[in-house]
Motif scaffolding. Structure first.
Motif, short mmCIF file in Angstrom:
data_model
loop_
_atom_site.label_atom_id
_atom_site.label_comp_id
_atom_site.label_asym_id
_atom_site.label_seq_id
_atom_site.Cartn_x
_atom_site.Cartn_y
_atom_site.Cartn_z
N TRP A 128 -15.28 37.44 138.81
CA TRP A 128 -15.94 37.14 140.07
C TRP A 128 -17.16 38.04 140.25
N GLY A 129 -18.13 37.57 141.04
CA GLY A 129 -19.23 38.41 141.48
C GLY A 129 -20.31 38.69 140.46
N LEU A 130 -20.38 37.91 139.38
CA LEU A 130 -21.40 38.15 138.36
C LEU A 130 -22.36 36.98 138.18
N LEU A 131 -21.87 35.75 138.36
CA LEU A 131 -22.70 34.57 138.16
C LEU A 131 -22.64 33.66 139.38
N TYR A 132 -23.82 33.34 139.90
CA TYR A 132 -23.91 32.50 141.09
C TYR A 132 -24.83 31.32 140.83
N ARG A 133 -24.53 30.19 141.46
CA ARG A 133 -25.34 28.98 141.39
C ARG A 133 -25.69 28.53 142.81
N SER A 134 -26.85 27.88 142.96
CA SER A 134 -27.25 27.51 144.31
C SER A 134 -28.32 26.42 144.29
N GLY A 135 -28.62 25.93 145.50
CA GLY A 135 -29.76 25.07 145.71
C GLY A 135 -30.91 25.92 146.23
N VAL A 136 -31.89 25.28 146.86
CA VAL A 136 -33.10 25.95 147.31
C VAL A 136 -32.78 27.10 148.25
N LEU A 137 -33.56 28.19 148.15
CA LEU A 137 -33.30 29.41 148.92
C LEU A 137 -34.31 29.61 150.05
#
Length: 364
Positions: A128-137
């Protein structure tokens, strides 16, 4: 029905390994500002767990347990509002397992997720807490910045095109030293019909089923024409530039493909990878205000293309249909023989790299 089955598989994929743990099938959902619902299965000689909570991933807190229980589901309060929490379940047999929320509750972007917690085929677990994915910021709020600052993200990789970046300029946490890397996918002319963009599938004269087939076909191009950009992100991982966030506009297509690649590289089963991809359906397309922002951030070309589609056609384009991603993986198999061959050749991730990354990004 297929989405429900994939969600069930995702939850059952467990955050831990049954071969090495007495506590399996962990799940954490935030139900209030400081309220969380934890569920899990006790196996073997495990009769109870002591539950601890902390604000750091991969680090068992020294504080006293919040609760000791023999129940399989529990609701408890921990931390403060707008604070990321990690929970550690210590079994009476001595095993300790970690779990946290997957979907981060940010006001300015609806599809920000941690890809930790997934079980690999060799019995390890993605940290946990190392790789994140997302949409527009672009629409992050001051409260979002406060929440994200505690994650200590070092690198932000942006797959958006120049047109998208101009339509929705992004500002990361003020005063932070994060490295922002622009890796546009779909920005350069490609051979006709092979550009790595879903826009080519926008045909107002097509039926929803024809659009779905076009999307399925188009997805393979992400692997073949965007390998250079994806390889750059893998290089960041090899250089231990963590924690790392990668994103596009919707957090579905370009981001979804890279998520699949990194999870497969770590040894996560394809079924779990497809289920993670489908989770976007839970967070994108259900809130009209969020959709308006995402459309504005997509740039004039995509906006105009979407306007020409009917609501039913738009649903096809917005959906995170696992068949889209599965098509990419099958096209890779057809061209390279296997994902591992593609990973070595196109992504420049050697077997030695894989061993090092698995040691770094997963735990027993």
């Amino acid at each position: 029905m297929q989405f429900r089955n994939l969600y069930a598989l995702l939850l059952a994929s467990a955050v831990t390994s049954a071969a090495h743990a007495d506590v399996i099938n962990l799940k954490c959902v935030q139900t209030g500002a400081d309220e969380y619902k934890l569920s899990y299965t006790l196996t073997g000689n495990t009769k109870s767990v002591a539950i601890l909570a902390g604000t750091e991933a991969n680090k068992v807190p020294a504080s006293a347990p919040l609760r000791s229980t023999s129940e399989n589901t529990i609701t408890l309060h921990a931390g403060k509002p707008h604070e990321r929490m990690y929970f550690y379940l210590k079994a009476n047999t001595g095993e300790v397992r970690e779990v946290s929320i997957r979907h981060l509750p940010l006001d300015g972007t609806p599809n920000f997720r941690d890809i930790g917690g997934y079980k690999t085929t060799d019995g390890r677990t993605v940290r946990w807490g190392l790789l994140y994915r997302s949409g527009v910021l672009t629409y992050l709020t001051p409260e979002d910045y406060k929440y994200l600052s505690a994650l200590d993200i070092r690198v932000v990789c942006d797959f958006r095109t120049k047109e998208e970046a101009q339509a929705a300029a992004e500002t990361w946490i003020p005063g932070s030293s994060v490295e922002q890397i622009s890796l546009p996918i779909g920005a350069r002319p490609q051979e006709p019909g092979k550009e790595p963009s879903v826009r080519q599938a926008f045909d107002p004269n097509a039926t929803p089923e024809q659009l779905r087939k076009a999307m399925t076909s188009t997805y393979g191009n992400f692997a073949f024409h965007s390998a250079e950009q994806y390889a750059t992100v893998f290089q960041q991982l090899k250089n231990d530039h963590l924690p790392l966030l990668y994103h596009c506009t919707g957090g579905k297509d370009r981001t979804g493909v890279f998520s699949a690649f990194v999870l497969l590289m770590l040894g996560v089963p394809e079924e779990t990878v497809l289920a993670d991809y489908a989770l976007t359906n839970e967070y994108v397309g259900k809130n009209s205000a969020d959709m308006k922002k995402m459309m504005a951030a997509s740039g004039p070309s995509t906006q105009n293309s979407m306007k020409n589609l009917t609501p039913e056609q738009q649903k096809v384009m917005i959906a995170a249909d696992p068949e889209y991603l599965k098509s990419t993986l099958r096209q890779i198999d057809e061209k390279y023989g296997s994902f591992d061959n593609y990973r070595r050749t196109a992504l420049h991730v050697s077997d030695v790299d894989v061993a090092q990354l698995r040691e770094r990004l997963t735990e027993q």
